[in-house]
Motif scaffolding. Structure first.
Motif, PDB file in Angstrom:
ATOM      1  N   LYS A  43       0.840  -1.203   0.000  1.00 23.05           N
ATOM      2  CA  LYS A  43       0.000   0.000   0.000  1.00 23.05           C
ATOM      3  C   LYS A  43       0.872   1.249   0.000  1.00 23.05           C
ATOM      4  O   LYS A  43       0.665   2.180  -0.783  1.00 23.05           O
ATOM      5  CB  LYS A  43      -0.939  -0.020   1.205  1.00 23.05           C
ATOM      6  CG  LYS A  43      -1.887   1.155   1.293  1.00 23.05           C
ATOM      7  CD  LYS A  43      -2.809   1.002   2.498  1.00 23.05           C
ATOM      8  CE  LYS A  43      -3.826   2.110   2.594  1.00 23.05           C
ATOM      9  NZ  LYS A  43      -3.285   3.430   2.834  1.00 23.05           N
ATOM     10  N   ASN A  44       1.864   1.265   0.890  1.00 19.99           N
ATOM     11  CA  ASN A  44       2.756   2.424   0.967  1.00 19.99           C
ATOM     12  C   ASN A  44       3.574   2.593  -0.299  1.00 19.99           C
ATOM     13  O   ASN A  44       3.791   3.724  -0.770  1.00 19.99           O
ATOM     14  CB  ASN A  44       3.698   2.288   2.176  1.00 19.99           C
ATOM     15  CG  ASN A  44       2.951   2.369   3.490  1.00 19.99           C
ATOM     16  OD1 ASN A  44       1.868   2.950   3.570  1.00 19.99           O
ATOM     17  ND2 ASN A  44       3.498   1.779   4.532  1.00 19.99           N
ATOM     18  N   ALA A  45       4.043   1.484  -0.872  1.00 14.19           N
ATOM     19  CA  ALA A  45       4.856   1.552  -2.094  1.00 14.19           C
ATOM     20  C   ALA A  45       4.044   2.127  -3.260  1.00 14.19           C
ATOM     21  O   ALA A  45       4.557   2.932  -4.044  1.00 14.19           O
ATOM     22  CB  ALA A  45       5.394   0.174  -2.442  1.00 14.19           C
ATOM     23  N   ILE A  46       2.786   1.718  -3.360  1.00 15.67           N
ATOM     24  CA  ILE A  46       1.928   2.222  -4.438  1.00 15.67           C
ATOM     25  C   ILE A  46       1.656   3.708  -4.258  1.00 15.67           C
ATOM     26  O   ILE A  46       1.686   4.478  -5.218  1.00 15.67           O
ATOM     27  CB  ILE A  46       0.612   1.415  -4.490  1.00 15.67           C
ATOM     28  CG1 ILE A  46       0.888  -0.034  -4.899  1.00 15.67           C
ATOM     29  CG2 ILE A  46      -0.398   2.055  -5.438  1.00 15.67           C
ATOM     30  CD1 ILE A  46      -0.259  -0.984  -4.621  1.00 15.67           C
ATOM     31  N   PHE A 107      12.223  -4.136  -7.376  1.00 15.98           N
ATOM     32  CA  PHE A 107      12.136  -3.173  -6.268  1.00 15.98           C
ATOM     33  C   PHE A 107      13.518  -2.861  -5.706  1.00 15.98           C
ATOM     34  O   PHE A 107      14.492  -3.551  -5.954  1.00 15.98           O
ATOM     35  CB  PHE A 107      11.246  -3.727  -5.151  1.00 15.98           C
ATOM     36  CG  PHE A 107      11.862  -4.891  -4.413  1.00 15.98           C
ATOM     37  CD1 PHE A 107      12.495  -4.706  -3.185  1.00 15.98           C
ATOM     38  CD2 PHE A 107      11.822  -6.172  -4.937  1.00 15.98           C
ATOM     39  CE1 PHE A 107      13.060  -5.771  -2.503  1.00 15.98           C
ATOM     40  CE2 PHE A 107      12.385  -7.246  -4.270  1.00 15.98           C
ATOM     41  CZ  PHE A 107      13.011  -7.049  -3.052  1.00 15.98           C
ATOM     42  N   ILE A 108      13.550  -1.792  -4.926  1.00 19.60           N
ATOM     43  CA  ILE A 108      14.718  -1.449  -4.115  1.00 19.60           C
ATOM     44  C   ILE A 108      14.259  -1.474  -2.662  1.00 19.60           C
ATOM     45  O   ILE A 108      13.229  -0.867  -2.325  1.00 19.60           O
ATOM     46  CB  ILE A 108      15.261  -0.048  -4.467  1.00 19.60           C
ATOM     47  CG1 ILE A 108      15.725  -0.013  -5.926  1.00 19.60           C
ATOM     48  CG2 ILE A 108      16.401   0.339  -3.535  1.00 19.60           C
ATOM     49  CD1 ILE A 108      16.062   1.374  -6.423  1.00 19.60           C
ATOM     50  N   LYS A 109      14.992  -2.179  -1.802  1.00 21.25           N
ATOM     51  CA  LYS A 109      14.604  -2.213  -0.389  1.00 21.25           C
ATOM     52  C   LYS A 109      14.958  -0.867   0.248  1.00 21.25           C
ATOM     53  O   LYS A 109      15.997  -0.285  -0.018  1.00 21.25           O
ATOM     54  CB  LYS A 109      15.284  -3.361   0.337  1.00 21.25           C
ATOM     55  CG  LYS A 109      16.765  -3.186   0.559  1.00 21.25           C
ATOM     56  CD  LYS A 109      17.331  -4.325   1.384  1.00 21.25           C
ATOM     57  CE  LYS A 109      18.790  -4.157   1.693  1.00 21.25           C
ATOM     58  NZ  LYS A 109      19.677  -4.043   0.552  1.00 21.25           N
ATOM     59  N   GLU A 110      14.058  -0.384   1.094  1.00 25.84           N
ATOM     60  CA  GLU A 110      14.297   0.875   1.802  1.00 25.84           C
ATOM     61  C   GLU A 110      14.405   0.646   3.306  1.00 25.84           C
ATOM     62  O   GLU A 110      15.165   1.319   3.977  1.00 25.84           O
ATOM     63  CB  GLU A 110      13.187   1.880   1.476  1.00 25.84           C
ATOM     64  CG  GLU A 110      13.223   2.313   0.026  1.00 25.84           C
ATOM     65  CD  GLU A 110      12.222   3.396  -0.306  1.00 25.84           C
ATOM     66  OE1 GLU A 110      11.182   3.514   0.396  1.00 25.84           O
ATOM     67  OE2 GLU A 110      12.481   4.139  -1.272  1.00 25.84           O
ATOM     68  N   LYS A 111      13.621  -0.292   3.812  1.00 27.97           N
ATOM     69  CA  LYS A 111      13.686  -0.596   5.249  1.00 27.97           C
ATOM     70  C   LYS A 111      13.447  -2.079   5.430  1.00 27.97           C
ATOM     71  O   LYS A 111      12.487  -2.627   4.890  1.00 27.97           O
ATOM     72  CB  LYS A 111      12.634   0.214   6.007  1.00 27.97           C
ATOM     73  CG  LYS A 111      12.709   0.050   7.514  1.00 27.97           C
ATOM     74  CD  LYS A 111      11.672   0.903   8.203  1.00 27.97           C
ATOM     75  CE  LYS A 111      11.680   0.645   9.696  1.00 27.97           C
ATOM     76  NZ  LYS A 111      10.550   1.302  10.365  1.00 27.97           N
ATOM     77  N   ARG A 124      14.312 -12.395   6.333  1.00 26.51           N
ATOM     78  CA  ARG A 124      14.314 -10.950   6.119  1.00 26.51           C
ATOM     79  C   ARG A 124      12.880 -10.466   5.969  1.00 26.51           C
ATOM     80  O   ARG A 124      12.090 -11.055   5.243  1.00 26.51           O
ATOM     81  CB  ARG A 124      15.102 -10.594   4.844  1.00 26.51           C
ATOM     82  CG  ARG A 124      15.050  -9.099   4.545  1.00 26.51           C
ATOM     83  CD  ARG A 124      16.050  -8.671   3.491  1.00 26.51           C
ATOM     84  NE  ARG A 124      15.528  -8.821   2.145  1.00 26.51           N
ATOM     85  CZ  ARG A 124      16.022  -8.178   1.089  1.00 26.51           C
ATOM     86  NH1 ARG A 124      17.073  -7.363   1.219  1.00 26.51           N
ATOM     87  NH2 ARG A 124      15.517  -8.368  -0.095  1.00 26.51           N
ATOM     88  N   TYR A 125      12.563  -9.410   6.699  1.00 25.84           N
ATOM     89  CA  TYR A 125      11.268  -8.760   6.581  1.00 25.84           C
ATOM     90  C   TYR A 125      11.457  -7.470   5.795  1.00 25.84           C
ATOM     91  O   TYR A 125      12.313  -6.654   6.141  1.00 25.84           O
ATOM     92  CB  TYR A 125      10.696  -8.420   7.959  1.00 25.84           C
ATOM     93  CG  TYR A 125      10.422  -9.618   8.831  1.00 25.84           C
ATOM     94  CD1 TYR A 125       9.225 -10.320   8.729  1.00 25.84           C
ATOM     95  CD2 TYR A 125      11.353 -10.044   9.769  1.00 25.84           C
ATOM     96  CE1 TYR A 125       8.969 -11.423   9.536  1.00 25.84           C
ATOM     97  CE2 TYR A 125      11.108 -11.143  10.578  1.00 25.84           C
ATOM     98  CZ  TYR A 125       9.915 -11.820  10.458  1.00 25.84           C
ATOM     99  OH  TYR A 125       9.666 -12.910  11.253  1.00 25.84           O
ATOM    100  N   LEU A 126      10.681  -7.305   4.743  1.00 31.03           N
ATOM    101  CA  LEU A 126      10.702  -6.050   3.997  1.00 31.03           C
ATOM    102  C   LEU A 126       9.589  -5.172   4.553  1.00 31.03           C
ATOM    103  O   LEU A 126       8.408  -5.505   4.452  1.00 31.03           O
ATOM    104  CB  LEU A 126      10.510  -6.312   2.501  1.00 31.03           C
ATOM    105  CG  LEU A 126      11.693  -6.994   1.815  1.00 31.03           C
ATOM    106  CD1 LEU A 126      11.335  -7.396   0.394  1.00 31.03           C
ATOM    107  CD2 LEU A 126      12.923  -6.104   1.828  1.00 31.03           C
TER     108      LEU A 126
END
Length: 199
Positions: A43-46, A107-111, A124-126
């Motif tokens: 949701k946040n990515a969109i 994608f690129i991981k941010e957190k 790993r949790y994205l």
């Protein structure tokens, strides 16, 4: 993934990824791990991106749609749901010949955060990602769940990751059912699949 062939177009629907569920093991030079995308991440990515392209086989030169045009993306209680309605002649031909394999995303991981799976495997949790694109894969692409490439942005190397989940492709006729009924059928099938995976 459901593929509906229409007179001069194709409608492709399905889940790109399920949230809160372990991936298959991902092998890297540093070792193996499993991965989960947390609920709310999609949701946040969109919301962060004004436009997200749909590509064929992660090829930037084969754009077949976008969220500004013919691609709908949304996160629901299962995961990232996508609907692509395209008139791309190549995609229509591949659909007619049953050569479409499933969805993938870059994608690129941010957190991220880390933990352990029940068997001791690193998990790993994205928590936050930058969703660069979603891709439709055909039979010319050898599906690899984990892929990565390095791109230089603002004088900094950025790892772009790709994910693919093996999907069952279902070709359906559109006569007699409306879009809501067909989506409900797909969601029910995916819920059953999720229950089977949890058992």
């Amino acid at each position: 993934m459901q593929i509906e062939l229409r007179e001069d177009s194709v409608l492709i629907k399905g889940y790109v990824n399920a949230v809160e569920r372990d991936s298959r093991k991902i092998s890297t030079p540093q070792g193996e791990f499993v991965e989960q995308i947390r609920s709310g991440t999609w949701k946040n990515a969109i919301e962060k991106r004004e436009d997200i392209p749909a590509l064929l086989n992660h090829d930037k030169n084969r754009k077949i749609g976008s969220t500004k045009d013919n691609l709908r993306l949304q996160e629901d209680n299962i995961g990232l749901y996508a609907e692509l309605h395209t008139t791309d002649a190549d995609v229509i031909e591949k659909a007619k010949n049953k050569k479409l394999n499933g969805w993938s995303f870059g994608f690129i991981k941010e957190k991220q955060s880390w933990g352990k799976a029940d068997d001791g495997t690193e998990r790993r949790y994205l928590d936050e990602i930058d969703l660069l694109e979603v891709s439709l894969l055909d039979d010319t692409r050898t599906p690899a769940y984990y892929g990565t490439s390095v791109e230089s942005r603002d004088n900094e190397d950025v790892n772009i990751e790709q994910r693919y989940m093996k999907d069952v492709v279902e070709y359906v006729t559109v006569e007699g059912k409306n879009d809501d009924e067909m989506r409900e059928d797909l969601e029910n099938k995916l819920k059953l699949l999720k229950l089977e995976l949890e058992i």
